[in-house]
Scaffold this motif. Structure first.
Motif, PDB file in Angstrom:
ATOM      1  N   GLU A  26       0.838  -1.210   0.000  1.00 27.55           N
ATOM      2  CA  GLU A  26       0.000   0.000   0.000  1.00 27.55           C
ATOM      3  C   GLU A  26       0.871   1.257   0.000  1.00 27.55           C
ATOM      4  O   GLU A  26       0.580   2.216  -0.702  1.00 27.55           O
ATOM      5  CB  GLU A  26      -0.938   0.006   1.214  1.00 27.55           C
ATOM      6  CG  GLU A  26      -2.194  -0.815   0.960  1.00 27.55           C
ATOM      7  CD  GLU A  26      -3.078  -0.941   2.192  1.00 27.55           C
ATOM      8  OE1 GLU A  26      -2.847  -0.214   3.195  1.00 27.55           O
ATOM      9  OE2 GLU A  26      -3.995  -1.785   2.157  1.00 27.55           O
ATOM     10  N   ASP A  29       2.414   1.625  -3.444  1.00 30.40           N
ATOM     11  CA  ASP A  29       1.420   2.124  -4.403  1.00 30.40           C
ATOM     12  C   ASP A  29       1.105   3.602  -4.177  1.00 30.40           C
ATOM     13  O   ASP A  29       0.868   4.344  -5.127  1.00 30.40           O
ATOM     14  CB  ASP A  29       0.114   1.319  -4.292  1.00 30.40           C
ATOM     15  CG  ASP A  29       0.264  -0.075  -4.898  1.00 30.40           C
ATOM     16  OD1 ASP A  29       1.170  -0.253  -5.737  1.00 30.40           O
ATOM     17  OD2 ASP A  29      -0.507  -0.983  -4.514  1.00 30.40           O
ATOM     18  N   SER A  30       1.112   4.010  -2.914  1.00 28.89           N
ATOM     19  CA  SER A  30       0.732   5.400  -2.604  1.00 28.89           C
ATOM     20  C   SER A  30       1.837   6.394  -2.979  1.00 28.89           C
ATOM     21  O   SER A  30       1.577   7.569  -3.196  1.00 28.89           O
ATOM     22  CB  SER A  30       0.440   5.549  -1.114  1.00 28.89           C
ATOM     23  OG  SER A  30       1.663   5.617  -0.387  1.00 28.89           O
ATOM     24  N   GLY A  36       4.182  10.125   5.161  1.00 29.63           N
ATOM     25  CA  GLY A  36       2.883   9.832   4.552  1.00 29.63           C
ATOM     26  C   GLY A  36       1.836   9.561   5.625  1.00 29.63           C
ATOM     27  O   GLY A  36       2.126   9.638   6.817  1.00 29.63           O
ATOM     28  N   GLU A  38       0.684   6.830   6.616  1.00 29.87           N
ATOM     29  CA  GLU A  38       1.026   5.696   7.492  1.00 29.87           C
ATOM     30  C   GLU A  38       1.759   6.171   8.742  1.00 29.87           C
ATOM     31  O   GLU A  38       1.578   5.623   9.829  1.00 29.87           O
ATOM     32  CB  GLU A  38       1.929   4.686   6.754  1.00 29.87           C
ATOM     33  CG  GLU A  38       1.224   3.812   5.767  1.00 29.87           C
ATOM     34  CD  GLU A  38       0.158   2.927   6.382  1.00 29.87           C
ATOM     35  OE1 GLU A  38       0.486   2.148   7.299  1.00 29.87           O
ATOM     36  OE2 GLU A  38      -0.999   3.019   5.947  1.00 29.87           O
ATOM     37  N   SER A 238       7.694   5.855   5.675  1.00 30.99           N
ATOM     38  CA  SER A 238       6.338   5.284   5.657  1.00 30.99           C
ATOM     39  C   SER A 238       6.341   3.755   5.627  1.00 30.99           C
ATOM     40  O   SER A 238       5.449   3.122   6.193  1.00 30.99           O
ATOM     41  CB  SER A 238       5.557   5.804   4.450  1.00 30.99           C
ATOM     42  OG  SER A 238       5.618   7.208   4.405  1.00 30.99           O
TER      43      SER A 238
END
Ligand SMILES: *Cc1c(COP(=O)(O)O)cnc(C)c1O
Length: 373
Positions: A26, A29-30, A36, A38, A238
C-alpha cells in the motif's frame, strides 16, 4: 529442535508476512514514502497504546534521545546524569551536544539507575536525569521524579528497551516512557517493537515541548523554509511505519510471549543457588533475560561452553561506560562504581524473543545447569 537464535526475527516475520506485505505494498502504491499517512496513523495508534499526548516519530533511538535533549534547551556545560551500566547511545548524545555526562552506579538487583547515587551526583550545573529502563523493566521512577522535583531537573526516560512495560507509580499504573518530562524509544529490529530498518520516537505529554520537537526533527522549521532553531533531519519512513502498525497490534502478545519464556527460565533455575534470575518489580517486558552469576562461576567460560553447544548468548554490557575510552574522566572514582564493576563480570543474557519453544528452553537451561554443577 529448531536452531536457537538470540532473537528470531525470521520466525516472527513468517507469522505476519501476509499483513506486512499488504501494508508495505500500500505504501509503495501510494508513493508517500516520507511523512505519509502511514506515519501519522502509526503515531496516533502509539499515542493511544501508551496513553501519552504526543508521539513524534524520528529516524532511530539515538536521534530520539538527542532531539529530546535539544527540545529541552539543554546547553553546553549543563550536567546530565545517567547510568554507568547501559548501551553507549545514552551517554554518546549527551557528549555530542557538548553537555557534561555524569555517570552513576546502578542497583545490584534490577540493574537500573541507583537513585541515591543520582542524588549524590547532583550539582548546581545538573539539568537533567536520564533513567534507562534496562532490559525491559522500569527504573524507580517515583523516586527519580521526586528528586527531579526537589532539584528542578528534567527527566528523559530512555525507553528503548521497555516499550509496553507498565510502572505502578504512586499516581496509578503508567506505561514506561510516559512518566518523565519526555522519553525516547528505538524501533531497531531486535527491540520489543522493532521495524525492518531503523526507527525511533519521542514521547511527551507537554504540548509546548512537542511543538518544539516537531520543528527540531524537521530542520528547525515551524513554517516552510523558515528555520527558527538549529534542527536535524530525522524521519521515520512510511514503509517502516506500515510495518510498525502491524507489529504494534501484536505488541502485547509479543511481550506476553517474552514473559512466558522468562517464567520457564525462572522455573528451571529455581534450585540453582549460583544463579540469580531477574528480579521483577513491575511488569518486566524482557527485552533481555539476564542472569547474574555467583562470583565463583567463570562467566566467560560459560559463554564459550554455550557457544560450543550452539546456544547463542550475550554479555550486556561487558565494559562500564565510565571505563570506555570515549567517556573516561578523571572526575570518576572507582569506589562509586562497585555494582557496575561487578555486574560486567557476572551477567549473561540468554536467548529471548517471541518464538522460543519449550524444547529450546529445556536445552538451554539443562546445558547451563550442567556447566554450573
Ligand atoms: C537500542 C538502544 C538505543 C539506541 O537506539 P537506536 O535505534 O539503535 O539508535 C538507545 N538506548 C538504549 C538503552 C538502547 O537499548
Amino acid at each position: 529442535m529448531k536452531k536457537i537464535q538470540m532473537v528470531d526475527l525470521k520466525g516472527q516475520y513468517k507469522k505476519i508476512k501476509d499483513q506486512v506485505s499488504i501494508a508495505m505494498n500500500e505504501v509503495l502504491d501510494s508513493a508517500a514514502y516520507i511523512n505519509g499517512p502511514e506515519v501519522i496513523k502509526f503515531q496516533e495508534e502509539l499515542e493511544s497504546f501508551l496513553g501519552v499526548k504526543h508521539v513524534i516519530p524520528c529516524a532511530n533511538g539515538t536521534d530520539a534521545l538527542q532531539i529530546a535533549m535539544m527540545g529541552l534547551g539543554l546547553k553546553p556545560g549543563d550536567e546530565v546524569i545517567t547510568a554507568d551500566f547501559t548501551f553507549a547511545a545514552t551517554v554518546e548524545v549527551i557528549a555530542l551536544l557538548g553537555l557534561t555526562p555524569v555517570l552513576v552506579d546502578v542497583n545490584p538487583d534490577d540493574f537500573n539507575i541507583d537513585v541515591s547515587a543520582i542524588e549524590n551526583a547532583i550539582t548546581a550545573k545538573t539539568k537533567a536525569i536520564v533513567p534507562v529502563h534496562l532490559f525491559g523493566q522500569c527504573a524507580n521512577m517515583d523516586a527519580v521524579m521526586e528528586l527531579a522535583e526537589k532539584y528542578n531537573l528534567f527527566v528523559i526516560e530512555d525507553n528503548a528497551q521497555a516499550i509496553g512495560a507498565t510502572y505502578a507509580s504512586k499516581d496509578g499504573e503508567k506505561k514506561a516512557g510516559t512518566i518523565g518530562h519526555v522519553a525516547s524509544t528505538s524501533f531497531f529490529p531486535s527491540k520489543n517493537l522493532g521495524c525492518y530498518g531503523d526507527g525511533g520516537a519521542i514521547f511527551t505529554n507537554d504540548d509546548e515541548l512537542a511543538h518544539a520537537i516537531r520543528g527540531i526533527v524537521n530542520h528547525g522549521m515551524y513554517k516552510r523554509y523558515h528555520h527558527d532553531v538549529v534542527g536535524v533531519n530525522s524521519r521515520l519512513d512510511s514503509v517502516q511505519a506500515a510495518v510498525l502498525r502491524v507489529k504494534l497490534r501484536n505488541l502485547t502478545q509479543y511481550n506476553s510471549a517474552r514473559q512466558l519464556a522468562a517464567d520457564k527460565y525462572d522455573a528451571a533455575f529455581v534450585n540453582c543457588d549460583k544463579i540469580t534470575t531477574p528480579v521483577r518489580n513491575d511488569n518486566h517486558v524482557f527485552h533481555q533475560y539476564t542472569l547474574k552469576l555467583d562470583k565463583s562461576v567463570n562467566r566467560d567460560a560459560l559463554v564459550e561452553y554455550l557457544n560450543d553447544n550452539d546456544i547463542p548468548c550475550g554479555v550486556y554490557y561487558p565494559i562500564p561506560l565510565h571505563k570506555q575510552k570515549a567517556y573516561a574522566d578523571e572526575r570518576y572514582n572507582e569506589k562509586d562504581f562497585t555494582v557496575t564493576n561487578n555486574l560486567v563480570k557476572q551477567v549473561i543474557s540468554l536467548p529471548m524473543h517471541t518464538e522460543l519453544d519449550d524444547e529450546q528452553i529445556e536445552f538451554i537451561t539443562t546445558k547451563i545447569i550442567e556447566f554450573i554443577a
